[in-house]
Design a protein around this motif. Sequence first.
Motif, PDB file in Angstrom:
ATOM      1  N   ARG A   1     -23.168 -10.041   4.123  1.00 36.72           N
ATOM      2  CA  ARG A   1     -23.153 -11.486   3.837  1.00 36.72           C
ATOM      3  C   ARG A   1     -23.340 -11.737   2.341  1.00 36.72           C
ATOM      4  O   ARG A   1     -22.639 -12.551   1.747  1.00 36.72           O
ATOM      5  CB  ARG A   1     -24.228 -12.228   4.631  1.00 36.72           C
TER       6      ARG A   1
ATOM      7  N   ARG B   1     -13.693 -10.909   9.396  1.00 36.52           N
ATOM      8  CA  ARG B   1     -12.725 -10.179  10.226  1.00 36.52           C
ATOM      9  C   ARG B   1     -12.130  -9.008   9.440  1.00 36.52           C
ATOM     10  O   ARG B   1     -11.976  -7.900   9.954  1.00 36.52           O
ATOM     11  CB  ARG B   1     -11.613 -11.130  10.696  1.00 36.52           C
TER      12      ARG B   1
ATOM     13  N   ASP C   1     -23.998 -14.660  16.951  1.00 32.36           N
ATOM     14  CA  ASP C   1     -23.905 -15.509  15.758  1.00 32.36           C
ATOM     15  C   ASP C   1     -25.100 -16.466  15.639  1.00 32.36           C
ATOM     16  O   ASP C   1     -25.544 -16.788  14.542  1.00 32.36           O
ATOM     17  CB  ASP C   1     -22.596 -16.324  15.771  1.00 32.36           C
TER      18      ASP C   1
ATOM     19  N   ARG D   1     -20.310 -13.463  21.514  1.00 33.83           N
ATOM     20  CA  ARG D   1     -20.202 -13.752  20.087  1.00 33.83           C
ATOM     21  C   ARG D   1     -21.117 -14.926  19.701  1.00 33.83           C
ATOM     22  O   ARG D   1     -21.790 -14.885  18.672  1.00 33.83           O
ATOM     23  CB  ARG D   1     -18.741 -14.075  19.756  1.00 33.83           C
TER      24      ARG D   1
HETATM   25  O1   DC Z   1     -14.523 -18.157  12.702  1.00 35.96           O
HETATM   26  P1   DC Z   1     -14.148 -16.752  13.234  1.00 35.96           P
HETATM   27  O2   DC Z   1     -14.062 -16.709  14.738  1.00 35.96           O
HETATM   28  O3   DC Z   1     -12.929 -16.227  12.581  1.00 35.96           O
HETATM   29  O4   DC Z   1     -15.379 -15.815  12.777  1.00 35.96           O
HETATM   30  C1   DC Z   1     -15.454 -14.454  13.156  1.00 35.96           C
HETATM   31  C2   DC Z   1     -16.902 -13.978  13.056  1.00 35.96           C
HETATM   32  O5   DC Z   1     -17.298 -13.898  11.683  1.00 35.96           O
HETATM   33  C3   DC Z   1     -17.938 -14.869  13.731  1.00 35.96           C
HETATM   34  O6   DC Z   1     -18.137 -14.501  15.082  1.00 35.96           O
HETATM   35  C4   DC Z   1     -19.170 -14.670  12.886  1.00 35.96           C
HETATM   36  C5   DC Z   1     -18.650 -14.305  11.522  1.00 35.96           C
HETATM   37  N1   DC Z   1     -18.725 -15.394  10.545  1.00 35.96           N
HETATM   38  C6   DC Z   1     -19.936 -15.608   9.928  1.00 35.96           C
HETATM   39  O7   DC Z   1     -20.915 -14.956  10.250  1.00 35.96           O
HETATM   40  N2   DC Z   1     -20.044 -16.552   8.953  1.00 35.96           N
HETATM   41  C7   DC Z   1     -18.986 -17.305   8.597  1.00 35.96           C
HETATM   42  N3   DC Z   1     -19.116 -18.222   7.632  1.00 35.96           N
HETATM   43  C8   DC Z   1     -17.739 -17.119   9.250  1.00 35.96           C
HETATM   44  C9   DC Z   1     -17.646 -16.162  10.233  1.00 35.96           C
END
Ligand code: DC
Length: 195
Positions: A83, A38, A155, A151
């Motif tokens: 990442r 975020r 994801d 989302r």
């Molecule tokens: O858990 P969250 O809704 O705060 O996560 C926001 C975005 O961040 C989620 O849509 C995908 C990404 N995210 C990710 O790819 N890997 C993670 N370990 C945590 C979040």
Amino acid sequence: MKFTVAIDGPAAAGKGTISRAVAGRFGFAHLDTGLLYRAVGMKGGDPVLAARGLTAADLAREDLRSLEAGQAASKVAVLPDVRAALVAFQRAFARRDGGAVLDGRDIGTVICPEAEVKLFVTASAEIRARRRWLELEGEAFEDVLAQVRERDDRDMNRADAPMRAAEDAVVLDTSEMSVEAAIAQALALVAAKLG
Ligand code: DC
């Protein structure tokens, strides 16, 4: 002592609540890894540079819980270089002394496959959207539901570290479950593993 609890799953499934309860009960540190993505999404500019240079101030922004930040996070989270920039910090946190709970999408699969306890917390898209909608003001339910679905889709279908349950994760579907019951199950799993 090193002890990692990995809690993965889609948005608004209850990961945060369960994570805080587990961390509080066992005195473990807690990292909400979604906040990292975020903060990168909201920083603007080149997301890879933002991820490499993330600061405490970036993580303290007040707008990180907004729908906009969730969407921005999900978009930058598809980028392998973003990442990669966030892996070392999360791995070190997971294996810190004294125990750690991390919640996210790829904790049990990529960040800490050796986690002692892995949970995949999920619920139907409608139920998750309703929970999120109740927390927000001035949003239409249909818009929140559409964003949850968008989302989830992004994801789950990205090439790098997509959201999925690790093979050895315990799946907790909270659609029909009270928060208390979900927390009780998570606490019992951790307690059993700790002996
Ligand atoms: O858990 P969250 O809704 O705060 O996560 C926001 C975005 O961040 C989620 O849509 C995908 C990404 N995210 C990710 O790819 N890997 C993670 N370990 C945590 C979040």
